[in-house]
Design an enzyme around this catalytic site. Structure first.
Site, PDB file in Angstrom:
ATOM      1  N   TRP A 223       0.824  -1.290  -0.136  1.00 28.68           N
ATOM      2  CA  TRP A 223       0.015   0.052  -0.076  1.00 28.68           C
ATOM      3  C   TRP A 223       0.848   1.258  -0.161  1.00 28.68           C
ATOM      4  CZ3 TRP A 223      -4.296  -0.253  -2.369  1.00 28.68           C
ATOM      5  CH2 TRP A 223      -5.171  -1.585  -2.361  1.00 28.68           C
TER       6      TRP A 223
ATOM      7  N   LYS B  53     -13.029  -1.464   5.734  1.00 27.76           N
ATOM      8  CA  LYS B  53     -12.148  -2.242   6.856  1.00 27.76           C
ATOM      9  C   LYS B  53     -12.818  -2.333   8.220  1.00 27.76           C
ATOM     10  CE  LYS B  53      -9.462  -2.511   3.304  1.00 27.76           C
ATOM     11  NZ  LYS B  53      -8.426  -1.838   2.764  1.00 27.76           N
TER      12      LYS B  53
ATOM     13  N   ASP C  93      -2.098   6.811   6.022  1.00 25.57           N
ATOM     14  CA  ASP C  93      -3.164   5.968   5.462  1.00 25.57           C
ATOM     15  C   ASP C  93      -3.577   4.929   6.475  1.00 25.57           C
ATOM     16  OD1 ASP C  93      -4.835   4.220   3.927  1.00 25.57           O
ATOM     17  OD2 ASP C  93      -3.205   3.581   2.355  1.00 25.57           O
TER      18      ASP C  93
END
Ligand SMILES: *Cc1c(COP(=O)(O)O)cnc(C)c1O
Length: 360
Positions: A102, A196, A172
């Site tokens: 990511w 999530k 993030d």
């Protein structure tokens, strides 16, 4: 109806209580004779839902008054572009810390808009840990420092918040927001895709310090300009109303659990149980340095990868869903987000024990 245990990395498990409430309110929200999805985002009813959700998130995270909370679309992936477009300002470069897949995606996107300086990386160690504070080489002239507190795919997580001095820190937090207490005032900007730990896919939450607004590059599309969204209370266009509503139900649920401190204690216990079992077994393994192991995403391998298919098949038959590792790494991954109950982890460990006995 029987709900199974869902270890999906995202879109991920939601609390059953929240889904039941959404079901009960689906056709007729609070006696209005229509569903929340069917009403104007500018109606008094929806605006009250929207404001309450923001207030509950502010309460849960103790968000200071000089931060704006935005309810956007486009996922965390859009933030990979929005962050540099909005925060580079008159600076020429930004610092990024590279700890996995990511991070790399954020870096690749930011390179389209400015110079990306790598201020730390554990790539040479296959991302089995994150850099320590001492290892970071920060540029005091950087526009901001971007990092990924929890790498959802690699299962590596920071157990500290990097100190970046006066340079704004951008996180993030897609797969770790609300999983443990954090001091929001340490950050310039936090973003998270909802799917999530917050709610359904389609909603992205951004928490941004007010002084960072209003510096977007000239060609920034209005929909990518934080200032535009902040000025319109996230209603510059039609917001993702159902996701916003459902996130609000999740925030209320989290408050009923005792808030972030209480869920943090549960999360710590869930992760410790699973890692302890993996470490005690010669059949399963996790490659991450113990002090950098993710509480939310636990990747593990079997001693014999030839058994992966059978493991997944039998796990599914036992009511344990979505344990397959990310397509880029293989093996298994158990995601233990807030809505995954401790009983799910107990059931997983029991299944893993039995499977290991049968195949050791
Ligand atoms: C899931 C995830 C993303 C991607 O989110 P989208 O909403 O699909 O764009 C980005 N970063 C992290 C850390 C993630 O877990």
């Amino acid at each position: 109806m029987s709900r199974k245990y869902n270890f999906s990395a995202g879109p991920a498990a939601l609390p059953a209580e929240v889904l039941e409430q959404a079901r009960d309110e689906m056709l007729d929200w609070h006696g209005q004779g229509l569903s929340i999805m069917e009403m104007s985002h500018r109606s008094d009813a929806f605006v009250s839902v929207a404001e309450q959700a923001e207030q509950d998130l502010r309460d849960l995270m103790s968000i200071p008054d000089n931060y704006r909370v935005l309810f956007l679309q486009g996922g965390a992936t859009s933030q990979f572009a929005m962050v540099p477009l909005n925060l580079l300002g008159d600076k020429t470069s930004a610092d990024y810390i590279n700890t996995g897949i990511w991070s790399k995606k954020g870096i690749a996107e930011a390179r389209r808009y400015g110079y990306v300086r790598i201020a730390g990386s554990t790539e040479s160690e296959q991302f089995t840990r994150v850099p320590t504070q001492d290892e970071l080489e920060l540029d005091p002239n950087a526009a901001y420092v971007h990092y990924t507190p929890n790498e959802t795919i690699g299962g590596v997580e920071y157990n500290y918040i990097p100190d970046t001095g006066s340079v704004p820190l951008v996180a993030d937090m897609s797969s770790s927001i609300l999983s443990r207490e954090i001091d929001v005032s340490r950050f310039g900007l936090i973003y998270a895709g909802a799917q999530k730990n917050i709610g359904p896919a389609g909603l992205t939450v951004v928490i941004v310090r007010e002084d960072l607004l209003g510096k977007a590059a000239a060609a920034t599309p209005a929909m990518f300009d934080y200032q535009v969204h902040a000025g319109a209370d996230s209603m510059n266009n039609t917001p993702p109303t159902f996701g916003w509503y459902l996130a609000g139900l999740v925030f209320k649920w989290l408050k009923r659990q005792g808030g972030v401190a209480a869920i943090e204690a549960v999360n710590r216990r869930k992760a410790a149980k699973l890692y302890d079992y993996i470490d005690s077994s010669s059949f399963y393994a996790n490659p991450i340095a113990p002090d950098c192991r993710s509480w939310m995403n636990v990747p593990f391998t079997l001693a014999n990868a030839g058994l992966d298919g059978m493991f997944l098949e039998q796990a599914e038959a036992a009511g344990l869903l979505n344990l397959q590792g990310h397509r880029s790494v293989g093996g298994m991954r158990a995601s233990l987000y807030n809505a995954v109950p401790e009983a799910a982890v107990d059931a997983l460990i029991e299944f893993m024990q039995t499977f290991a006995q049968q195949h050791a």
